[in-house]
Every structure is written in structure tokens, then in C-alpha cells.
Motif scaffolding. Structure first.
Motif, PDB file in Angstrom:
ATOM      1  N   GLU A 153       0.828  -1.202   0.000  1.00 46.28           N
ATOM      2  CA  GLU A 153       0.000   0.000   0.000  1.00 46.28           C
ATOM      3  C   GLU A 153       0.862   1.253   0.000  1.00 46.28           C
ATOM      4  O   GLU A 153       0.541   2.236  -0.671  1.00 46.28           O
ATOM      5  CB  GLU A 153      -0.925   0.000   1.216  1.00 46.28           C
ATOM      6  N   GLU A 154       1.977   1.228   0.719  1.00 47.36           N
ATOM      7  CA  GLU A 154       2.896   2.381   0.716  1.00 47.36           C
ATOM      8  C   GLU A 154       3.401   2.649  -0.696  1.00 47.36           C
ATOM      9  O   GLU A 154       3.480   3.809  -1.128  1.00 47.36           O
ATOM     10  CB  GLU A 154       4.078   2.104   1.644  1.00 47.36           C
ATOM     11  N   ARG A 155       3.717   1.604  -1.421  1.00 54.23           N
ATOM     12  CA  ARG A 155       4.236   1.778  -2.777  1.00 54.23           C
ATOM     13  C   ARG A 155       3.153   2.263  -3.724  1.00 54.23           C
ATOM     14  O   ARG A 155       3.425   3.073  -4.617  1.00 54.23           O
ATOM     15  CB  ARG A 155       4.846   0.461  -3.263  1.00 54.23           C
ATOM     16  N   PHE A 156       1.933   1.805  -3.535  1.00 50.92           N
ATOM     17  CA  PHE A 156       0.822   2.306  -4.343  1.00 50.92           C
ATOM     18  C   PHE A 156       0.647   3.803  -4.125  1.00 50.92           C
ATOM     19  O   PHE A 156       0.470   4.578  -5.073  1.00 50.92           O
ATOM     20  CB  PHE A 156      -0.468   1.574  -3.989  1.00 50.92           C
ATOM     21  N   ARG A 157       0.664   4.221  -2.869  1.00 50.25           N
ATOM     22  CA  ARG A 157       0.481   5.657  -2.564  1.00 50.25           C
ATOM     23  C   ARG A 157       1.636   6.478  -3.106  1.00 50.25           C
ATOM     24  O   ARG A 157       1.452   7.612  -3.558  1.00 50.25           O
ATOM     25  CB  ARG A 157       0.317   5.845  -1.056  1.00 50.25           C
ATOM     26  N   SER A 158       2.836   5.917  -3.069  1.00 50.61           N
ATOM     27  CA  SER A 158       3.994   6.617  -3.619  1.00 50.61           C
ATOM     28  C   SER A 158       3.847   6.809  -5.125  1.00 50.61           C
ATOM     29  O   SER A 158       4.165   7.872  -5.671  1.00 50.61           O
ATOM     30  CB  SER A 158       5.265   5.823  -3.309  1.00 50.61           C
ATOM     31  N   ARG A 159       3.340   5.785  -5.818  1.00 45.92           N
ATOM     32  CA  ARG A 159       3.117   5.891  -7.257  1.00 45.92           C
ATOM     33  C   ARG A 159       2.052   6.937  -7.576  1.00 45.92           C
ATOM     34  O   ARG A 159       2.160   7.661  -8.568  1.00 45.92           O
ATOM     35  CB  ARG A 159       2.689   4.542  -7.821  1.00 45.92           C
ATOM     36  N   LEU A 160       1.039   6.994  -6.734  1.00 46.60           N
ATOM     37  CA  LEU A 160      -0.049   7.943  -6.966  1.00 46.60           C
ATOM     38  C   LEU A 160       0.453   9.377  -6.928  1.00 46.60           C
ATOM     39  O   LEU A 160      -0.037  10.243  -7.653  1.00 46.60           O
ATOM     40  CB  LEU A 160      -1.140   7.736  -5.901  1.00 46.60           C
ATOM     41  N   GLU A 161       1.459   9.633  -6.114  1.00 43.14           N
ATOM     42  CA  GLU A 161       1.998  10.985  -5.953  1.00 43.14           C
ATOM     43  C   GLU A 161       3.135  11.287  -6.922  1.00 43.14           C
ATOM     44  O   GLU A 161       3.645  12.401  -6.951  1.00 43.14           O
ATOM     45  CB  GLU A 161       2.482  11.161  -4.502  1.00 43.14           C
ATOM     46  N   ASP A 162       3.559  10.287  -7.696  1.00 40.42           N
ATOM     47  CA  ASP A 162       4.700  10.447  -8.596  1.00 40.42           C
ATOM     48  C   ASP A 162       4.212  10.409 -10.047  1.00 40.42           C
ATOM     49  O   ASP A 162       3.826   9.358 -10.553  1.00 40.42           O
ATOM     50  CB  ASP A 162       5.702   9.320  -8.356  1.00 40.42           C
ATOM     51  N   PRO A 163       4.230  11.548 -10.758  1.00 40.21           N
ATOM     52  CA  PRO A 163       3.735  11.567 -12.147  1.00 40.21           C
ATOM     53  C   PRO A 163       4.538  10.667 -13.080  1.00 40.21           C
ATOM     54  O   PRO A 163       4.044  10.253 -14.126  1.00 40.21           O
ATOM     55  CB  PRO A 163       3.869  13.044 -12.543  1.00 40.21           C
ATOM     56  N   MET A 164       5.779  10.337 -12.706  1.00 31.71           N
ATOM     57  CA  MET A 164       6.606   9.470 -13.533  1.00 31.71           C
ATOM     58  C   MET A 164       6.182   8.003 -13.422  1.00 31.71           C
ATOM     59  O   MET A 164       6.478   7.192 -14.291  1.00 31.71           O
ATOM     60  CB  MET A 164       8.085   9.576 -13.123  1.00 31.71           C
ATOM     61  N   ARG A 165       5.500   7.650 -12.337  1.00 34.10           N
ATOM     62  CA  ARG A 165       5.153   6.247 -12.105  1.00 34.10           C
ATOM     63  C   ARG A 165       3.660   6.005 -11.952  1.00 34.10           C
ATOM     64  O   ARG A 165       3.237   4.882 -11.692  1.00 34.10           O
ATOM     65  CB  ARG A 165       5.880   5.731 -10.863  1.00 34.10           C
ATOM     66  N   ARG A 166       2.866   7.052 -12.137  1.00 33.59           N
ATOM     67  CA  ARG A 166       1.424   6.903 -11.946  1.00 33.59           C
ATOM     68  C   ARG A 166       0.821   5.926 -12.944  1.00 33.59           C
ATOM     69  O   ARG A 166      -0.187   5.272 -12.675  1.00 33.59           O
ATOM     70  CB  ARG A 166       0.744   8.276 -12.070  1.00 33.59           C
ATOM     71  N   TRP A 167       1.471   5.787 -14.099  1.00 33.25           N
ATOM     72  CA  TRP A 167       0.972   4.858 -15.127  1.00 33.25           C
ATOM     73  C   TRP A 167       0.982   3.424 -14.626  1.00 33.25           C
ATOM     74  O   TRP A 167       0.280   2.560 -15.172  1.00 33.25           O
ATOM     75  CB  TRP A 167       1.811   4.966 -16.397  1.00 33.25           C
ATOM     76  N   LYS A 168       1.769   3.146 -13.576  1.00 36.83           N
ATOM     77  CA  LYS A 168       1.837   1.789 -13.043  1.00 36.83           C
ATOM     78  C   LYS A 168       0.581   1.393 -12.267  1.00 36.83           C
ATOM     79  O   LYS A 168       0.431   0.224 -11.920  1.00 36.83           O
ATOM     80  CB  LYS A 168       3.057   1.649 -12.130  1.00 36.83           C
ATOM     81  N   LEU A 169      -0.263   2.353 -11.970  1.00 41.45           N
ATOM     82  CA  LEU A 169      -1.479   2.061 -11.212  1.00 41.45           C
ATOM     83  C   LEU A 169      -2.643   1.830 -12.172  1.00 41.45           C
ATOM     84  O   LEU A 169      -3.037   2.716 -12.914  1.00 41.45           O
ATOM     85  CB  LEU A 169      -1.816   3.220 -10.266  1.00 41.45           C
TER      86      LEU A 169
END
Length: 271
Positions: A153-169
Motif C-alpha cells: 500500500e505504501e508503494r501504491f500511494r507513492s506511485r499515486l503521488e509520482d507523475p513518472m510512475r502513476r501509469w503503473k497504477l
């Protein structure tokens, strides 16, 4: 995380292991070995970053990463393993599979993308298919990256806040939170049917990505029976004397604007 591998130690180990992977690749090429490494695990378990570190200095013509998209309507009418067979290695090649035929035992089972009949057929056929690969001489390694619910869940939230990795969600990724126990049961059943002597599963604890990368690289190196390959002597030839060639004027070509120079000017003016 308090138990995180120290960064300096990680970097030193990473450099050493990556150099050994380059040597192992040379052996794969020379010996004609065929190697398949499967990376599986929950979403955000660190599979992709591990594959990047493994392949970072390897020759992409020798070591290929296979990450197949969702099956097409045509794919759905074929034998399930058929879409994976063309990606298997030829002599002197290594394939790193970012997810694999085990999609059927995981996300397809949990999300209802396959029928129960298709699922049961997979559990029956997967060990047979893998025994055939090993019997034919393929070195098959299967890794399961295990991540805790809190870290996922921490990694999901980190991706949500990172425009470079949001595509991973994706919606499917996020469903792994609400279907945590369903995925756990699916993984347990998958192991029960497919953890075979010819191609066993190896678990990688991946709450600490540094440790998981080091551990999987070291294990690959220990399971592939490689040895040092003598390097050919390479000599860079001397450049011959000029013979009158003149380069056409630069203005004849379409040059890319020097954006780097513009950034330097902006930085200088800001100072």
C-alpha cells in the motif's frame, strides 16, 4: 524501514553481481545454453525494478525481457501456452519474463478473467509444460517476489503521488488491496500444483527492494552452471590518413535544437 540494506553496501554488491551477470551471459552465448527466468509476485512487489537491475548491462540481443500485454481475442482461442512459446529462447539466449503463463493462476483466477475449467486445466498442464522445457534442456528459474500488505500500500500511494510512475497504477493493480486474501489463496494453490522438483519456486522477500535485487541476482548466478569464458583480444585499429573527404555544410541538415545549451544559459542568468 529499519532493516533496509545500507545503500553503500548495496551499490558495491550490485556492481559486483552485475559484472558477474555479464560474464554469465558470455557463457550462455558460447555454450548455447537456453535460460528462462520467471519473475512473479503481487503488484508493487518489485519485479520490474529487479529485472531492470539484472538486465542493465546485458546485451539486449542476447537477453530479452518479455512482458506480454493482455491476450487478444485471437489469443483467447488458442492453446493457453501457445502465446508464450514463440518467446522462449534459442541457443545462446536468455529470457527474463516480467510475469508469465502464471497470469492464469493469479490475476486471471482472482479477477474472473478465465473460467474455472480453464484454471483447472492450467494447474494440470503447467507442470507438464515445464517438465517438457526442462527435459529439452532449458534452464528454468521461477521467482516469487513476496511483499507485505503494508509495504504494498505504501508503494501504491507513492506511485499515486509520482507523475513518472502513476501509469503503473491500474484498476487491476488497486484491486489487489481489496482482494489481498484472494490473491494469497491463489498463490498457495499455484505453489501446491506447480512447485515441482524439475522447476521449483523460489521466494524472494521484497519489502526491501535493495535486498531483493541482490538476492535474486546472486541466486540466478548460483543456479546457472556458468563459468568464466576467455575473452578474445580486441585491438582498436589506427585511423587511416585523411583522403580529402569534406563534410557538407551543417546547415544542409536538420539539427536538433541545443536545448541543453539553453538550460545552461538559463542557469547562468539565474545566478
Amino acid at each position: 524501514m529499519s532493516d533496509r540494506m545500507p545503500k553503500s553496501l548495496y551499490k558495491d554488491a550490485l556492481k559486483t553481481l552485475q559484472a558477474q551477470l555479464v560474464e554469465m551471459q558470455a557463457w550462455v552465448q558460447q555454450s548455447g545454453a537456453r535460460v528462462v527466468v520467471i519473475f512473479e509476485g503481487r503488484d508493487a512487489a518489485g519485479k520490474g525494478s529487479a529485472i531492470k537491475r539484472v538486465s542493465e548491462y546485458l546485451n539486449p540481443r542476447v537477453t530479452r525481457i518479455v512482458a506480454l500485454p493482455a491476450p487478444s481475442e485471437r489469443d483467447k482461442t488458442r492453446w493457453y501456452f501457445q502465446r508464450y512459446v514463440p518467446h522462449l529462447p534459442a541457443a545462446g539466449e536468455m529470457v527474463l519474463m516480467d510475469r508469465s503463463w502464471y497470469n492464469r493462476a493469479g490475476v486471471e483466477r482472482v479477477m474472473g478473467y478465465c473460467t474455472n475449467e480453464e484454471y483447472q486445466r492450467f494447474l494440470h498442464q503447467a507442470p507438464i509444460f515445464e517438465r517438457m522445457l526442462v527435459e529439452d534442456g532449458i534452464i528454468l528459474l521461477k521467482y516469487w517476489f513476496s511483499v507485505s500488505d503494508v509495504v504494498q500500500e505504501e508503494r501504491f500511494r507513492s506511485r499515486l503521488e509520482d507523475p513518472m510512475r502513476r501509469w503503473k497504477l491500474s484498476p487491476t493493480d488497486l484491486s489487489s488491496i481489496t482482494k489481498w486474501e484472494d490473491y494469497s489463496r491463489a498463490k498457495d494453490t499455484m505453489f501446491l500444483h506447480t512447485d515441482i522438483a524439475e522447476a521449483p519456486w523460489y521466494e524472494i522477500e521484497s519489502d526491501d527492494k535493495r535486498r531483493s535485487r541482490i538476492n535474486v541476482m546472486a541466486h540466478i548466478l548460483s543456479k546457472v552452471p556458468w563459468e568464466q569464458v576467455p575473452h578474445e583480444t580486441i585491438e582498436i585499429p589506427e585511423r587511416p590518413p585523411a583522403s580529402g573527404y569534406e563534410r557538407p555544410p551543417r546547415g544542409w541538415n536538420n539539427a536538433v535544437p541545443d536545448y541543453a545549451r539553453e538550460l545552461e544559459k538559463r542557469a547562468a542568468s539565474a545566478d
